[in-house]
Scaffold this motif. Structure first.
Motif, PDB file in Angstrom:
ATOM      1  N   LYS A 121      13.767   2.881  -0.883  1.00  0.00           N
ATOM      2  CA  LYS A 121      13.813   1.946  -2.014  1.00  0.00           C
ATOM      3  C   LYS A 121      15.073   2.261  -2.803  1.00  0.00           C
ATOM      4  N   TYR A 135      12.985  -2.733  -1.594  1.00  0.00           N
ATOM      5  CA  TYR A 135      12.435  -1.897  -0.533  1.00  0.00           C
ATOM      6  C   TYR A 135      13.184  -2.186   0.764  1.00  0.00           C
ATOM      7  N   TYR A 203       5.184   5.969   5.096  1.00  0.00           N
ATOM      8  CA  TYR A 203       4.123   5.017   4.799  1.00  0.00           C
ATOM      9  C   TYR A 203       3.398   4.580   6.068  1.00  0.00           C
ATOM     10  N   ASP A 207      -0.292   1.579   2.406  1.00  0.00           N
ATOM     11  CA  ASP A 207       0.411   2.287   1.336  1.00  0.00           C
ATOM     12  C   ASP A 207       1.163   1.382   0.367  1.00  0.00           C
ATOM     13  N   PHE A 208       0.928   0.062   0.476  1.00  0.00           N
ATOM     14  CA  PHE A 208       1.532  -0.882  -0.465  1.00  0.00           C
ATOM     15  C   PHE A 208       0.421  -1.652  -1.178  1.00  0.00           C
ATOM     16  N   GLY A 212       3.103  -5.528  -3.243  1.00  0.00           N
ATOM     17  CA  GLY A 212       4.113  -5.039  -2.321  1.00  0.00           C
ATOM     18  C   GLY A 212       4.802  -3.759  -2.754  1.00  0.00           C
ATOM     19  N   ASN A 213       4.245  -3.074  -3.756  1.00  0.00           N
ATOM     20  CA  ASN A 213       4.853  -1.839  -4.244  1.00  0.00           C
ATOM     21  C   ASN A 213       4.243  -0.620  -3.557  1.00  0.00           C
ATOM     22  N   TYR A 214       5.083   0.323  -3.206  1.00  0.00           N
ATOM     23  CA  TYR A 214       4.612   1.548  -2.571  1.00  0.00           C
ATOM     24  C   TYR A 214       3.776   2.348  -3.564  1.00  0.00           C
ATOM     25  N   ARG A 215       2.626   2.837  -3.111  1.00  0.00           N
ATOM     26  CA  ARG A 215       1.745   3.571  -4.010  1.00  0.00           C
ATOM     27  C   ARG A 215       1.371   4.946  -3.463  1.00  0.00           C
TER      28      ARG A 215
END
Length: 227
Positions: A121, A135, A203, A207-208, A212-215
């Motif tokens: 990212k 991303y 990931y 994991d999104f 759409g954000n990586y967590r």
């Protein structure tokens, strides 16, 4: 007779409205139910990813690689800002030897991680007060910001020759491992007004979040400053 027809017409309209309300209610219920299920999945999410990773500056294969959290360099068009390699460790310094050997040494410290992929990212602000937050999961994801910063991705593990080029979108597949990344100055790099924050992460499919954000927790960031 006219009175009877009028009454029948009113009854038909009432029935139609009632049916439409029931249909709309069912649709609303389905939407609410779907949103509740998504919310439940979000709340029940647990990141079981065991991978700890770091970003290491590459200079040459003989020089030890150093873990970087901050790096200052010139930002000029057509000139590389830096080349960074991902390894599954956070040691401050690792040997300057064959990259594939180093990678495998750390990779084999984990079990059952073949389903995890490497992504990136990049974040920065432009002179238009626009914040770019992008991303990069495949080479095609770099096109949108190419004018600001050129990004090249490499698979150093699946290469068979000593010299190789960056991975193109046509070459990218499920077996590709994006183990290194290079940032190069572009036409509008001078219009970037902030530091560049680059994050590498691993990931899998869940994991999104819904936006759409990586967590996940398997990530490492570096701040790239203009000298």
């Amino acid at each position: 007779m006219k009175k009877i027809l009028s009454i029948l017409l009113i009854l038909l309209l009432f029935t139609s409205c009632s049916n439409n309300q029931k249909k709309e209610s069912k649709v609303d219920d389905k939407v609410i139910d779907k949103e509740a299920k998504i919310q439940e999945v979000e709340e029940n999410y647990v990141d079981n990813n065991p991978i700890k990773l770091g970003l290491y500056l590459y200079t040459n294969s003989q020089t030890n690689r150093k873990l970087l959290k901050e790096y200052t360099t010139d930002w000029n068009e057509g000139i590389d800002l830096c080349s960074l390699e991902v390894y599954y460790t956070t040691e401050n310094e690792i040997p300057g030897t064959n990259q594939k050997e180093i990678w495998n040494n750390y990779y084999t410290n984990y079990q059952n991680i073949d389903n995890y992929k490497i992504g990136y990212k990049i974040e920065f602000t432009t002179n238009k007060n626009t914040t770019i937050s992008k991303y990069i999961l495949s080479p095609g994801d770099t096109n949108e910001i190419f004018d600001y910063i050129q990004i090249y991705l490499y698979d150093d593990i699946n290469q068979t020759s000593g010299w190789y080029d960056h991975v193109s979108q046509d070459e990218y597949n499920n077996s590709t491992i994006l183990t290194s990344i290079k940032l190069t100055g572009s036409y509008n790099t001078e219009l970037i007004t902030s530091d560049i924050i680059l994050t590498a992460f691993t990931y899998d499919d869940d994991d999104f979040d819904k936006n759409g954000n990586y967590r996940g927790n398997s990530k490492f960031s570096i701040t790239i400053k203009r000298s």
